[in-house]
Scaffold this active site. Structure first.
Site, PDB file in Angstrom:
ATOM      1  N   CYS A  97       0.842  -1.199   0.000  1.00 54.23           N
ATOM      2  CA  CYS A  97       0.000   0.000   0.000  1.00 54.23           C
ATOM      3  C   CYS A  97       0.875   1.246   0.000  1.00 54.23           C
ATOM      4  O   CYS A  97       1.325   1.696   1.052  1.00 54.23           O
ATOM      5  CB  CYS A  97      -0.940  -0.010   1.210  1.00 54.23           C
ATOM      6  SG  CYS A  97      -2.069   1.400   1.224  1.00 54.23           S
ATOM      7  N   CYS A 156      -0.443   4.276   1.871  1.00 55.29           N
ATOM      8  CA  CYS A 156      -0.332   4.163   3.328  1.00 55.29           C
ATOM      9  C   CYS A 156       1.105   4.387   3.803  1.00 55.29           C
ATOM     10  O   CYS A 156       1.334   5.057   4.789  1.00 55.29           O
ATOM     11  CB  CYS A 156      -0.753   2.772   3.793  1.00 55.29           C
ATOM     12  SG  CYS A 156      -2.182   2.110   2.947  1.00 55.29           S
ATOM     13  N   ASP A 157       2.045   3.782   3.117  1.00 55.94           N
ATOM     14  CA  ASP A 157       3.409   3.708   3.651  1.00 55.94           C
ATOM     15  C   ASP A 157       4.417   4.599   2.931  1.00 55.94           C
ATOM     16  O   ASP A 157       5.547   4.763   3.400  1.00 55.94           O
ATOM     17  CB  ASP A 157       3.907   2.248   3.581  1.00 55.94           C
ATOM     18  CG  ASP A 157       3.038   1.315   4.405  1.00 55.94           C
ATOM     19  OD1 ASP A 157       2.498   1.772   5.428  1.00 55.94           O
ATOM     20  OD2 ASP A 157       2.890   0.137   4.032  1.00 55.94           O
TER      21      ASP A 157
END
Ligand code: FAD
Ligand code: NDP
Length: 315
Positions: free
Chosen positions: A139, A142-143
């Site tokens: 992701c 997200c990261d």
């Protein structure tokens, strides 16, 4: 046991639905699963570290801590939670009958919030006890902003919309972003492709696959193979992002609900209503585009409010 509302799942969608349904005095019962879809109760957030984009936590919060809080809030308002997977459900007539690991029952309405599981490549070095979550992620949104990725070469695997979107997103942080794709044409929509191909920070590795992730405590390089020449080489990389699709957790429905060609549940526009009256779907199990904790929570809220209206009209 007979219930007014059965909630299946345990991520932000399921728990937001539970909080709303419990506060509406519908006494929801929630089956959170036992390693359902290969993921612990609590859902995808249990597989990550810092969550920095969920409002209310300005310093960020660890994924498992956030899911623990969701769960505690569901329980506080009276949700009954069972750590069991729902394996079968009969949606042919109301009340809907279901079977979980250790018990069975029926419900007047159902919210399906079973999420999706990001596909991972099983290559040497990328396992849970190796470099997974140490430079390897599924992701980018997200990261991607982690300090370790700033001004470093990054690699995205895949050729769909997710891969080009995530690669474009990562150019904000990385020095160069390689898209490693196993074919010599992308599957992504033309407009998204063009945006990526025009981006000077993105470099395409056509007809290549990643065969290994390398690094001591954090990712340092990936080994790639040119499928046309069989030649292999290492490219330095601090980040490796899988964008090879997700699998929605819908197999247990046995085809009783309308899904799209990739098995995501189809809901009516601006609604969480499925094709079966009384059955609603929220979160990633019906969303292949946004796939964020906050969007899942939002649709969980919608599902509970729609259940409330449905039960008022169909007692
Ligand atoms: P999920 O989180 O997918 O949870 C559903 C869960 O229900 C399943 O995991 C399983 O435990 C359970 N279940 C499944 N089938 C059954 C069944 N038959 N019976 C009972 N239980 C069942 N989003 C962000 O907003 N910020 C982030 O920083 C972020 N980081 C991420 C990092 C990673 C590594 C991943 C993979 C995702 C990340 N996401 C992030 C995305 C976010 O986790 C998802 O969008 C969100 O969790 C989806 O929530 P959901 O409620 O739809 O279900
Ligand atoms: P897709 O299934 O569309 O693409 C997956 C990609 O990963 C494909 O290019 C596939 O290669 C590749 N792949 C799959 N398995 C492997 C493997 N084992 N090894 C190497 N490569 C692999 O998934 P997406 O997540 O990209 O998209 C899912 C859906 O969501 C699509 O409908 C997409 O349009 C939509 N979406 C839309 C967005 C938007 O509009 N903004 C953003 C993100 C997604 P191959 O092409 O060879 O099969």
């Amino acid at each position: 046991m007979s219930h007014r509302v059965l909630i299946i799942g345990s991520g932000p969608a399921a728990h937001t639905a539970a909080i709303y349904a419990a506060r509406a005095e519908l006494s929801p019962v929630l089956f959170e699963g036992f390693m359902a879809g290969g993921v612990a109760a609590g859902g995808q957030l249990t597989t990550t570290t810092d969550v920095e984009n969920f409002p209310g936590f300005p310093e960020g919060i660890m994924g498992p801590d956030l899911t623990d809080r969701f769960r505690a809030q569901s329980e506080r308002f009276g949700t009954t939670i069972h750590t069991e997977t729902v394996n079968e459900i009969d949606l042919s007539s109301r009340p809907f009958r279901f079977k979980a690991d250790a018990q069975e029952g029926s419900a007047d309405s159902v919210i399906i919030a079973t999420g999706a599981t990001a596909k991972r490549l099983e290559i040497p070095g990328a396992g849970d006890r190796e470099l997974w979550q140490k430079g390897i992620s599924a992701c980018a949104v997200c990261d991607g902003a982690l300090p370790a990725f700033r001004n470093q070469p990054l690699v995205v695997i895949g050729g769909g919309d997710s891969a080009v979107e995530e690669a474009s997103f990562l150019t904000k942080y990385g020095s160069t972003v390689y898209i490693v794709h196993r074919r010599d044409e992308l599957r992504a929509s033309k407009i998204m492709q063009q945006r990526a191909l025009d981006n000077p920070k993105i470099e395409m590795l056509w007809s290549h696959v990643v065969t290994q992730a390398k690094g001591a405590d954090f990712l340092e390089a990936v080994r790639v193979k040119d499928l046309k020449t069989d030649e292999e080489r290492d490219i330095p990389a601090a980040g490796l992002f899988f964008a090879i699709g997700h699998t929605p957790n819908t197999a247990f429905l046995n085809g009783q609900i309308d899904t799209d060609e990739q098995d995501y549940i189809v809901t009516k526009p601006d609604s969480t209503q499925t094709n079966i009256p009384g059955v609603f779907a929220a979160g990633d199990v019906q969303d292949k585009q946004w796939r964020q904790a906050i969007t899942a929570a939002g649709s969980g809220c919608m599902a509970a409010l729609e259940v409330e209206h449905f039960l008022a009209a169909n007692p």
